[in-house]
Design a protein around this motif. Structure first.
Motif, PDB file in Angstrom:
ATOM      1  N   GLN A 121      42.146  52.953  51.691  1.00 24.98           N
ATOM      2  CA  GLN A 121      42.783  52.010  50.770  1.00 24.98           C
ATOM      3  C   GLN A 121      42.490  52.419  49.333  1.00 24.98           C
ATOM      4  OE1 GLN A 121      44.937  49.394  51.028  1.00 24.98           O
ATOM      5  NE2 GLN A 121      45.118  50.053  53.160  1.00 24.98           N
ATOM      6  N   HIS A 122      43.516  52.305  48.507  1.00 20.59           N
ATOM      7  CA  HIS A 122      43.360  52.568  47.081  1.00 20.59           C
ATOM      8  C   HIS A 122      43.459  51.242  46.328  1.00 20.59           C
ATOM      9  CE1 HIS A 122      43.732  54.512  43.173  1.00 20.59           C
ATOM     10  NE2 HIS A 122      44.716  53.677  42.912  1.00 20.59           N
ATOM     11  N   SER A 123      42.560  51.047  45.387  1.00 21.73           N
ATOM     12  CA  SER A 123      42.612  49.867  44.533  1.00 21.73           C
ATOM     13  C   SER A 123      42.753  50.306  43.084  1.00 21.73           C
ATOM     14  CB  SER A 123      41.340  49.025  44.687  1.00 21.73           C
ATOM     15  OG  SER A 123      41.322  47.977  43.732  1.00 21.73           O
ATOM     16  N   LEU A 124      43.541  49.560  42.320  1.00 22.44           N
ATOM     17  CA  LEU A 124      43.664  49.866  40.892  1.00 22.44           C
ATOM     18  C   LEU A 124      42.333  49.699  40.172  1.00 22.44           C
ATOM     19  CD1 LEU A 124      47.124  48.333  39.886  1.00 22.44           C
ATOM     20  CD2 LEU A 124      46.581  50.571  40.823  1.00 22.44           C
ATOM     21  N   ILE A 125      41.408  48.989  40.789  1.00 21.76           N
ATOM     22  CA  ILE A 125      40.066  48.846  40.202  1.00 21.76           C
ATOM     23  C   ILE A 125      39.408  50.222  40.057  1.00 21.76           C
ATOM     24  CG2 ILE A 125      37.768  47.846  40.537  1.00 21.76           C
ATOM     25  CD1 ILE A 125      39.140  45.541  42.049  1.00 21.76           C
ATOM     26  N   ASN A 126      39.719  51.126  40.984  1.00 20.74           N
ATOM     27  CA  ASN A 126      39.160  52.480  40.908  1.00 20.74           C
ATOM     28  C   ASN A 126      39.697  53.267  39.715  1.00 20.74           C
ATOM     29  OD1 ASN A 126      37.458  52.388  43.193  1.00 20.74           O
ATOM     30  ND2 ASN A 126      39.196  52.682  44.546  1.00 20.74           N
ATOM     31  N   ASP A 127      40.800  52.812  39.114  1.00 15.77           N
ATOM     32  CA  ASP A 127      41.361  53.483  37.945  1.00 15.77           C
ATOM     33  C   ASP A 127      40.720  53.024  36.638  1.00 15.77           C
ATOM     34  OD1 ASP A 127      43.074  54.941  39.524  1.00 15.77           O
ATOM     35  OD2 ASP A 127      44.736  53.546  39.338  1.00 15.77           O
ATOM     36  N   LEU A 128      39.788  52.085  36.727  1.00  8.95           N
ATOM     37  CA  LEU A 128      39.103  51.580  35.529  1.00  8.95           C
ATOM     38  C   LEU A 128      37.943  52.513  35.174  1.00  8.95           C
ATOM     39  CD1 LEU A 128      39.086  47.772  36.416  1.00  8.95           C
ATOM     40  CD2 LEU A 128      40.453  48.885  34.644  1.00  8.95           C
ATOM     41  N   ASP A 129      38.277  53.662  34.635  1.00  7.26           N
ATOM     42  CA  ASP A 129      37.257  54.659  34.283  1.00  7.26           C
ATOM     43  C   ASP A 129      36.343  54.134  33.179  1.00  7.26           C
ATOM     44  OD1 ASP A 129      38.302  56.471  36.096  1.00  7.26           O
ATOM     45  OD2 ASP A 129      39.654  57.361  34.631  1.00  7.26           O
ATOM     46  N   GLY A 130      35.050  54.323  33.367  1.00 11.08           N
ATOM     47  CA  GLY A 130      34.080  53.915  32.364  1.00 11.08           C
ATOM     48  C   GLY A 130      33.715  52.449  32.409  1.00 11.08           C
ATOM     49  N   TYR A 131      34.258  51.710  33.370  1.00 15.96           N
ATOM     50  CA  TYR A 131      33.987  50.273  33.476  1.00 15.96           C
ATOM     51  C   TYR A 131      32.802  50.006  34.399  1.00 15.96           C
ATOM     52  CZ  TYR A 131      38.089  48.329  31.056  1.00 15.96           C
ATOM     53  OH  TYR A 131      39.000  47.948  30.108  1.00 15.96           O
ATOM     54  N   ASN A 132      32.024  49.003  34.050  1.00 17.52           N
ATOM     55  CA  ASN A 132      30.998  48.462  34.928  1.00 17.52           C
ATOM     56  C   ASN A 132      31.684  47.410  35.808  1.00 17.52           C
ATOM     57  OD1 ASN A 132      28.861  46.600  35.865  1.00 17.52           O
ATOM     58  ND2 ASN A 132      27.523  47.880  34.616  1.00 17.52           N
ATOM     59  N   LYS A 133      31.686  47.617  37.126  1.00 16.26           N
ATOM     60  CA  LYS A 133      32.485  46.780  38.025  1.00 16.26           C
ATOM     61  C   LYS A 133      31.586  45.853  38.843  1.00 16.26           C
ATOM     62  CE  LYS A 133      35.427  50.780  38.161  1.00 16.26           C
ATOM     63  NZ  LYS A 133      35.749  52.017  38.910  1.00 16.26           N
ATOM     64  N   ASN A 134      31.981  44.589  38.927  1.00 12.73           N
ATOM     65  CA  ASN A 134      31.128  43.577  39.551  1.00 12.73           C
ATOM     66  C   ASN A 134      31.953  42.598  40.382  1.00 12.73           C
ATOM     67  OD1 ASN A 134      28.422  43.941  37.800  1.00 12.73           O
ATOM     68  ND2 ASN A 134      30.213  44.135  36.475  1.00 12.73           N
ATOM     69  N   TYR A 135      31.360  42.170  41.486  1.00  9.67           N
ATOM     70  CA  TYR A 135      31.980  41.139  42.324  1.00  9.67           C
ATOM     71  C   TYR A 135      30.946  40.038  42.533  1.00  9.67           C
ATOM     72  CZ  TYR A 135      35.068  39.203  45.925  1.00  9.67           C
ATOM     73  OH  TYR A 135      35.917  38.390  46.655  1.00  9.67           O
ATOM     74  N   PHE A 136      31.344  38.794  42.281  1.00  6.27           N
ATOM     75  CA  PHE A 136      30.428  37.652  42.386  1.00  6.27           C
ATOM     76  C   PHE A 136      30.946  36.672  43.442  1.00  6.27           C
ATOM     77  CE2 PHE A 136      30.102  39.270  38.080  1.00  6.27           C
ATOM     78  CZ  PHE A 136      28.728  39.268  37.822  1.00  6.27           C
ATOM     79  N   VAL A 137      30.054  36.280  44.350  1.00  2.00           N
ATOM     80  CA  VAL A 137      30.396  35.275  45.353  1.00  2.00           C
ATOM     81  C   VAL A 137      29.182  34.382  45.556  1.00  2.00           C
ATOM     82  CG1 VAL A 137      29.688  36.702  47.321  1.00  2.00           C
ATOM     83  CG2 VAL A 137      31.411  34.911  47.646  1.00  2.00           C
ATOM     84  N   GLY A 138      29.416  33.101  45.801  1.00  4.93           N
ATOM     85  CA  GLY A 138      28.315  32.154  45.913  1.00  4.93           C
ATOM     86  C   GLY A 138      27.519  32.264  47.185  1.00  4.93           C
ATOM     87  N   GLY A 139      28.143  32.803  48.241  1.00  9.54           N
ATOM     88  CA  GLY A 139      27.471  32.923  49.524  1.00  9.54           C
ATOM     89  C   GLY A 139      27.160  34.358  49.876  1.00  9.54           C
TER      90      GLY A 139
END
Length: 638
Positions: free
Chosen positions: A343-361
């Motif tokens: 799978q390809h995500s456009l998130i992978n095209d964010l060069d130089g970005y610090n990438k984070n995912y937040f979930v409460g559980g």
């Protein structure tokens, strides 16, 4: 305490040793020994793989011996009965034959195809004689059979000794001690099968903790992997007649390579709002004013009023929003499917970005963690279950207010390093059991009559509290955001993961409820203080895969669009359509409703059936194209 190594403990240990022995053989066959493996990996990944494999093997040993385990926890040796003893020995030998065969076949399968066995092996049964001849001619079947026969004899001898052992019980003290020990053993058994101290059990996706595919291969147990993939065996790779033609039909208005000359690389925050129907917004006419903070963002930003998600499923919305492909899985969800590997995500095209995912559980929920570890390995994962200083309030983890506080704290720290960030915040508070946490002391519950609630789309006070409490939590986050270092050069996008049970309201068209698309109809909101200078309401039809192409285009970031989404802000976009998985297709004021392959075309303004064969055919072809191409892309989209 000398009885601790009694018969039943020995037989459990034998099975664990058996499974670990085959895993060790596999490691040597695959890598030629531990030395080579250690030389090519770092950070203790081999040890973690070994630890995970041990837990998988422990689970398998207790699952396969569960009937014997359940019988042997009683404080009496029922295997003194000859018939039960013989049944137990026979059952053990059958399990051993299956285990030996599966592990040997797993090694051979890996040497042939480079993968551990999974449900795809059943395809070889389609040409059974050819496959059989191939095995006979390719592998030393005689010597392997002899090895299995010798091993079975040894285990038969040991099993016979074990079940004939009068000291099969764990202990031999008083009755209370016996029962308490049996209960303790039962808890250990259940814990070993569950696999971890967590709300969610040990899952196959946890083997993909490393970017090294071979490390994941080492972690897996082949027999468990076979069963984990079995229910998806019929879902793997759809063969679609005319798939190229259908892809062309969908992609003719989708820009594949988007290039900008310059970008300030704004921060991007995507907030997925649990269960947010479009009719919840005060901005569009809800008189109870449940969303004052959302409305304030809309007043200074963009609102898409005809925005849809493909299905009523949080896990599917997570997948679709991140990868831009509608999750049209027939069996459960794509995140749970081990066969979905590319799978390809456009998130992978964010060069130089610090990438984070937040979930409460926990991201073990629906195997969501596996999506990131396999496809977006640069994503940092925050799970309230493990990292939060705030208390769990219900099954979904920490409250939305606490989640926003944790997210703000980390994003403030990242912005201090002058590095742009991407953050995806998955909320869950607007969901049963609609818990109101103690730390929300400033939040005041508004009381409404049953009629007032019903007239504004809410079936109960709890449903109102859910969305209003989320809005309060969002408001607290926005207050912190406006005082933060990352205020200004930041884009915030919010969308509902799906709708929820509602009543008819005058400010939303009647056909939404009558045609059962109200749960797909959600708001999409964009707020960007330095980019958006005045409010706009967009009424074009749009859907969930459009989110990331639109945000990245607004940020003027280069990307390769491998999704089925488009930039909604591009005036040249003519695709105005929303695919609703099995339900049908929305296109402007029309809805093609699918009822088990039988289609009807509706006018959404009047809710009348339309007799327009030409339009009916075009929308039906488009629906089939979305369905088939989405299904194909689930398995191959790199």
């Amino acid at each position: 305490m000398s009885n601790i190594f009694s018969g039943r403990i020995r037989i459990y240990s034998l099975f664990i040793i058996l499974y670990m022995s085959f895993q060790t053989i596999f490691w040597f066959v695959m890598y030629g020994g531990f030395v080579n493996l250690l030389a090519t990996t770092t950070n203790g990944e081999v040890l973690q793989a070994f630890y995970l494999n041990f837990k998988f093997n422990l689970r398998l040993s207790f699952i396969t011996l569960l009937p014997i385990v359940l019988l042997s926890i009683f404080p009496k040796n029922i295997f003194n009965m000859a018939i039960l003893r013989n049944i137990a020995i026979f059952y053990t030998i059958i399990i051993l034959i299956i285990s030996f065969s599966a592990f040997i076949f797993d090694i051979a399968y890996y040497l042939y195809l480079g993968n551990r066995i999974d449900a795809s092996v059943f395809r070889f049964l389609d040409d059974f004689m050819i496959s059989f001849d191939f095995i006979i001619q390719s592998y030393p079947i005689f010597w392997l059979s002899l090895l299995i026969a010798v091993a079975l004899y040894v285990f038969y001898f040991l099993s016979k000794r074990v079940f004939s052992d009068g000291n099969l019980l764990l202990i031999s003290r008083g009755k209370l001690y016996k029962w308490s020990s049996s209960i303790l053993v039962f808890i250990i058994i259940i814990g070993s099968i569950h696999g971890k101290i967590s709300q969610y059990p040990l899952r196959w996706s946890e083997a993909h903790f490393s970017n090294d595919k071979d490390i994941a291969t080492l972690s897996l147990n082949p027999i468990l992997n076979l069963f984990d993939t079995y229910k998806y065996r019929k879902s793997n790779f759809l063969t679609v007649s005319g798939i190229d033609k259908k892809e062309k039909l969908l992609k003719e208005n989708i820009a594949r390579d988007v290039v900008y000359s310059n970008s300030n690389k704004p921060n991007i925050i995507v907030i997925m709002v649990e269960s947010l129907n479009i009719n919840r917004l005060g901005f569009i006419g809800n008189k109870l004013n449940p969303t004052p903070n959302l409305d304030e963002l809309i007043n200074d930003g963009y609102l898409f009023t005809e925005f849809f998600v493909p299905s009523r499923s949080t896990a599917k919305s997570v997948f679709t929003s991140i990868f831009g492909v509608p999750d049209v899985s027939h069996t459960r969800t794509a995140s749970r499917n081990p066969f979905i590997r590319k799978q390809h995500s456009l998130i992978n095209d964010l060069d130089g970005y610090n990438k984070n995912y937040f979930v409460g559980g926990s991201l073990s929920w629906a195997n969501i963690r596996g999506l990131f570890t396999r496809f977006i390995p640069s994503m940092s994962l925050f799970e309230g279950e493990y990292h939060s200083s705030y208390p769990y309030i219900d099954v979904w983890g920490i409250s939305d207010l606490s989640l926003f506080k944790e997210a703000h704290k980390k994003l403030e720290k990242i912005s201090s390093n002058d590095k742009p960030f991407f953050a995806y915040i998955q909320t869950a508070g607007n969901h049963r059991p609609f818990t109101i946490p103690k730390e929300n002391k400033k939040y005041k519950i508004q009381k409404w009559s049953e009629k007032e609630l019903k007239d504004n789309g809410f079936i109960s006070q709890d449903y109102f509290n859910g969305v209003n409490l989320f809005d309060f939590s969002l408001g607290e986050f926005i207050k912190s955001f406006k005082k933060s270092k990352y205020y200004g050069n930041t884009i915030i996008a919010l969308f509902g993961d799906h709708g929820i049970t509602a009543t008819q309201v005058p400010f939303i068209r009647q056909s939404d409820l009558e045609l059962n698309i109200y749960e797909n109809h959600v708001p999409f909101i964009i707020y960007a203080p330095e980019i958006i200078k005045e409010h706009k309401t967009f009424t074009q039809t749009a859907y969930l895969p459009d989110i990331l192409p639109t945000i990245l285009s607004l940020a003027k970031i280069n990307y390769k669009n491998k999704t089925l989404g488009v930039d909604l802000l591009n005036p040249d976009n003519k695709r105005e359509v929303a695919f609703l998985d099995g339900k049908g297709l929305v296109q402007n004021d029309l809805f093609l409703k699918n009822n088990n392959g039988k289609f009807k075309l509706y006018d959404l303004k009047t809710n009348n059936v339309l007799d327009d064969e030409d339009k009916h055919k075009k929308m039906r072809d488009l629906f089939n194209a979305f369905n088939d191409v989405s299904y194909s892309m689930l398995y191959e989209n790199k």
